[in-house]
Design a protein around this motif. Structure first.
Motif, mmCIF file in Angstrom:
data_model
loop_
_atom_site.group_PDB
_atom_site.id
_atom_site.type_symbol
_atom_site.label_atom_id
_atom_site.label_comp_id
_atom_site.label_asym_id
_atom_site.label_seq_id
_atom_site.Cartn_x
_atom_site.Cartn_y
_atom_site.Cartn_z
ATOM 1 N N GLY A 1 49.027 48.402 33.559
ATOM 2 C CA GLY A 1 47.745 47.719 33.691
ATOM 3 C C GLY A 1 46.846 47.942 32.505
ATOM 4 N N PRO A 2 46.703 46.953 31.619
ATOM 5 C CA PRO A 2 45.769 47.110 30.500
ATOM 6 C C PRO A 2 44.345 47.304 31.024
ATOM 7 C CG PRO A 2 46.482 44.836 30.701
ATOM 8 C CD PRO A 2 47.336 45.628 31.636
ATOM 9 N N GLN A 3 43.524 47.914 30.221
ATOM 10 C CA GLN A 3 42.188 48.312 30.664
ATOM 11 C C GLN A 3 41.351 47.144 31.161
ATOM 12 O OE1 GLN A 3 39.700 50.181 27.652
ATOM 13 N NE2 GLN A 3 39.033 51.698 29.141
ATOM 14 N N TRP A 4 41.609 45.960 30.626
ATOM 15 C CA TRP A 4 40.792 44.799 30.993
ATOM 16 C C TRP A 4 41.388 44.007 32.162
ATOM 17 C CZ3 TRP A 4 43.128 45.880 26.412
ATOM 18 C CH2 TRP A 4 44.296 45.193 26.125
ATOM 19 N N VAL B 1 38.749 36.173 25.408
ATOM 20 C CA VAL B 1 38.399 37.324 24.581
ATOM 21 C C VAL B 1 39.606 37.754 23.753
ATOM 22 C CG1 VAL B 1 37.597 39.720 24.624
ATOM 23 C CG2 VAL B 1 36.665 38.075 26.249
ATOM 24 N N THR B 2 40.786 37.699 24.382
ATOM 25 C CA THR B 2 42.008 38.066 23.668
ATOM 26 C C THR B 2 42.230 37.156 22.463
ATOM 27 O OG1 THR B 2 43.014 38.875 25.716
ATOM 28 C CG2 THR B 2 44.498 38.359 23.903
ATOM 29 N N ARG C 1 39.343 36.971 34.691
ATOM 30 C CA ARG C 1 39.963 35.672 34.451
ATOM 31 C C ARG C 1 39.598 35.116 33.074
ATOM 32 N NH1 ARG C 1 38.504 35.152 39.894
ATOM 33 N NH2 ARG C 1 36.594 34.025 39.349
ATOM 34 N N ARG C 2 38.426 35.482 32.596
ATOM 35 C CA ARG C 2 37.973 34.973 31.297
ATOM 36 C C ARG C 2 38.504 35.794 30.123
ATOM 37 N NH1 ARG C 2 31.674 34.279 33.244
ATOM 38 N NH2 ARG C 2 31.967 32.378 34.466
ATOM 39 N N SER D 1 32.045 45.261 46.343
ATOM 40 C CA SER D 1 30.768 44.587 46.123
ATOM 41 C C SER D 1 30.685 43.944 44.745
ATOM 42 C CB SER D 1 29.616 45.584 46.292
ATOM 43 O OG SER D 1 29.717 46.631 45.340
ATOM 44 N N LEU D 2 31.531 44.385 43.814
ATOM 45 C CA LEU D 2 31.532 43.834 42.458
ATOM 46 C C LEU D 2 32.746 42.954 42.192
ATOM 47 C CD1 LEU D 2 30.645 47.124 40.536
ATOM 48 C CD2 LEU D 2 29.079 45.256 41.077
ATOM 49 N N ALA D 3 33.590 42.789 43.208
ATOM 50 C CA ALA D 3 34.873 42.128 43.000
ATOM 51 C C ALA D 3 34.723 40.707 42.466
ATOM 52 C CB ALA D 3 35.675 42.126 44.293
ATOM 53 N N GLN D 4 33.754 39.969 42.962
ATOM 54 C CA GLN D 4 33.596 38.580 42.519
ATOM 55 C C GLN D 4 33.244 38.519 41.037
ATOM 56 O OE1 GLN D 4 30.801 36.336 44.860
ATOM 57 N NE2 GLN D 4 31.318 34.394 43.875
ATOM 58 N N GLU D 5 32.281 39.353 40.635
ATOM 59 C CA GLU D 5 31.863 39.368 39.232
ATOM 60 C C GLU D 5 32.980 39.880 38.326
ATOM 61 O OE1 GLU D 5 28.428 41.479 36.426
ATOM 62 O OE2 GLU D 5 28.369 41.665 38.612
ATOM 63 N N LEU D 6 33.637 40.959 38.745
ATOM 64 C CA LEU D 6 34.728 41.513 37.952
ATOM 65 C C LEU D 6 35.898 40.535 37.868
ATOM 66 C CD1 LEU D 6 34.730 45.210 39.208
ATOM 67 C CD2 LEU D 6 34.073 44.404 36.923
#
Length: 204
Positions: free
Chosen positions: A135-138, A180-181, A175-176, A165-170
């Motif tokens: 699992g890469p950090q991102w 960045v890659t 997914r984005r 509680s942060l799952a939607q934002e994370l």
């Protein structure tokens, strides 16, 4: 050894982790299974228990493991990142009908290793044993159960933290990350250099 239980890998799991879980389903140690195979190289016993270690299997050993866990080899090939490397790494060995294995430092080839989701692993068999996945950090958000997966040996006893509680934002951020890659590569840096901070939300 006739299979009586089904053990299904977690997607992204290390083969060495999966061997541990298959063995646990039968009340055995991983060494009881690897003892069925010939080793193409030697590794210290202490290194065999580390999360970053990996074991590659030739086609004979892969077929045996598939029978023991009662999961088709084709599915194992899709779920286990290091699976396809085994036959190539062990080409030219065998011929006597006995499987071969080769020890490898998995983190050098398939990336960092984190604890997998224990709830998902328990549903897939293996006696509730811990599971290791690449699992890469991102990409460490386990969306299904709202958990952020942590690396072994981080100086704490935790395997994951609850981030429901942060799952939607994370999830959106994860997914984005493909964008960045691409931007990182265009800028001449590795993605890990862009995301160099650890997420450790221990306040719970």
């Amino acid at each position: 050894m006739e299979a009586v239980l089904q053990v299904v890998p977690v997607v992204g799991e290390t083969t060495w982790s999966f061997v541990h879980r298959v063995a646990a389903a039968y009340g055995l140690d991983a060494a009881d299974l690897t003892g069925e195979w010939q080793s193409a190289n030697w590794t210290q016993h202490k290194d065999r228990g580390c999360a970053g270690g990996e074991v590659l299997l030739d086609e004979v050993a892969q077929e045996q493991l598939a029978r023991w866990c009662r999961v088709p080899a084709g599915y194992l090939a899709r779920a286990l990142p290091s699976w396809a490397a085994g036959p190539q790494a062990l080409a030219g060995r065998g011929g006597d009908g006995r499987g071969w294995m080769r020890w490898r430092t998995g983190v050098l080839e398939w990336g960092s290793v984190v604890f997998g989701c224990g709830l998902c692993a328990a549903q897939r068999g293996g006696g509730g044993r811990r599971v290791w996945v690449y699992g890469p950090q991102w990409q460490r958000l386990w969306v299904r159960h709202g958990r952020w997966l942590l690396e072994p040996g981080g100086g704490h006893p935790l395997r994951w933290v609850e981030v429901a509680s942060l799952a939607q934002e994370l999830g959106r951020a994860q997914r984005r990350w493909a964008r960045v890659t691409r931007a990182a590569k265009e800028g001449g840096v590795a993605p890990r250099e862009v995301n160099s901070w650890p997420l450790t939300p221990f306040a719970q």
